[in-house]
Design a protein around this motif. Sequence first.
Motif, PDB file in Angstrom:
ATOM      1  N   LEU A   1      -1.951  -4.093 -10.584  1.00  0.00           N
ATOM      2  CA  LEU A   1      -0.848  -4.857 -10.011  1.00  0.00           C
ATOM      3  C   LEU A   1      -0.378  -4.193  -8.718  1.00  0.00           C
ATOM      4  O   LEU A   1      -0.196  -2.977  -8.668  1.00  0.00           O
ATOM      5  N   ARG A   2      -0.185  -5.005  -7.673  1.00  0.00           N
ATOM      6  CA  ARG A   2       0.283  -4.449  -6.407  1.00  0.00           C
ATOM      7  C   ARG A   2       1.219  -5.442  -5.728  1.00  0.00           C
ATOM      8  O   ARG A   2       0.885  -6.622  -5.576  1.00  0.00           O
ATOM      9  N   ARG A   3       2.389  -4.958  -5.339  1.00  0.00           N
ATOM     10  CA  ARG A   3       3.344  -5.782  -4.617  1.00  0.00           C
ATOM     11  C   ARG A   3       3.850  -4.987  -3.415  1.00  0.00           C
ATOM     12  O   ARG A   3       4.318  -3.858  -3.548  1.00  0.00           O
ATOM     13  N   ARG A   4       3.727  -5.613  -2.265  1.00  0.00           N
ATOM     14  CA  ARG A   4       4.162  -4.954  -1.029  1.00  0.00           C
ATOM     15  C   ARG A   4       4.931  -5.958  -0.188  1.00  0.00           C
ATOM     16  O   ARG A   4       4.360  -6.885   0.385  1.00  0.00           O
ATOM     17  N   ASP A   5       6.242  -5.818  -0.162  1.00  0.00           N
ATOM     18  CA  ASP A   5       7.079  -6.635   0.713  1.00  0.00           C
ATOM     19  C   ASP A   5       8.112  -5.712   1.346  1.00  0.00           C
ATOM     20  O   ASP A   5       7.784  -4.936   2.232  1.00  0.00           O
ATOM     21  N   LYS A   6       9.342  -5.737   0.836  1.00  0.00           N
ATOM     22  CA  LYS A   6      10.318  -4.769   1.334  1.00  0.00           C
ATOM     23  C   LYS A   6      10.119  -3.403   0.697  1.00  0.00           C
ATOM     24  O   LYS A   6      10.557  -2.383   1.232  1.00  0.00           O
ATOM     25  N   SER A   7       9.483  -3.384  -0.456  1.00  0.00           N
ATOM     26  CA  SER A   7       9.149  -2.141  -1.149  1.00  0.00           C
ATOM     27  C   SER A   7       7.657  -2.162  -1.480  1.00  0.00           C
ATOM     28  O   SER A   7       6.976  -3.161  -1.221  1.00  0.00           O
ATOM     29  N   LEU A   8       7.166  -1.076  -2.035  1.00  0.00           N
ATOM     30  CA  LEU A   8       5.755  -1.009  -2.427  1.00  0.00           C
ATOM     31  C   LEU A   8       5.655  -0.538  -3.871  1.00  0.00           C
ATOM     32  O   LEU A   8       6.227   0.492  -4.248  1.00  0.00           O
TER      33      LEU A   8
END
Length: 349
Positions: A329-336
Amino acid sequence: MEPSRTHEDGDGATSAALVAAASAALSGAGGDVDILRHSDLAMCVVAAVPELPIVYANPAFLTVTGYSAEETLGQSCRFLLGPDTDPRDVQRFRKSLADGRPFQTSIVSRRKGGGGFRNSLFVTPVRDDEGAVGRYIGILVPEAPPVDAGDVEARIGALRHKFRNQLQSMTSLVGLLGQRLPPGDGREAFVDLRARFEATALAQSDSFALDDGERSRALSQLAHRLAQLYDTAGRHKVTIAAGPVKATARRAESLAQILTELIIDLFRNGFGDGPPATGRIEVAANDDGGVRLRVFHPGPVAESGPAGSTELGLAIAQSLVRGLGGQFLRRRDKSLTSEAVLPAEGEGR
């Protein structure tokens, strides 16, 4: 100038390249010996005066010899000679120093407490702008003891020892070559490569062959080493929470590789070139007996996204996780947030 060789050693080419790179890196760093600090191999710097005092010894050197920095610095390098040292080796050592050329030999050195160990010794002079020798760099590579040709287990152990030495040499060589490059993509690629070598070397360490507890500690050590590699100045506040996990040696090798790619992602694509920030690295056991690896950076994240070796590294990590039956799982927007969740062994593919 190619190092002269006083004995045959299959690892010689790699180590000779390493000691040459160390000399070049030291010359190019304005004499800053601290560039040798992160080498996995035992390295020291000796002043080119008759007493040959040791002016710098990296942590690996202190570990191999058993002496502290206080017991080592200022001592003549001859203090490592013991009753088991062959006088002929000492004569070859002195002659090569007098000739002012790089050389390699095998010699028995003394550990603190009196025990001797045979090692491959690589030495090269460091010259100033006028060509005068001001210092020498020495590298000690402990040799595996001789084994009976019929002892299969001992032969395998000797091969592993040799392979680990090669990995350590390559890791240090990559690190030193990278430091000679100007800041930019090329230098960053070398740092990333060194991080991956660190994970590979860890997987070949004795710790991984022991038990879950040792493997868990080794993964924690890897996280700390990589955090220090990417943040040598300590600009960022990175919390490392690494608890005990259950994993066979083979699975732990994959965990080390996955964890490395997550940490690279944190520093390259989370922090980037931004201001000092905070982050977290986690290695934890799940309630079902599986393992969770996670990195988190609350932001703001680096402006650019994954590119080059980091993009490939994330793809490799994702493939490894899926191969173990887990989720990436990977999410990168305002945070990582980058996370690998693996089931207990036997439950995945």
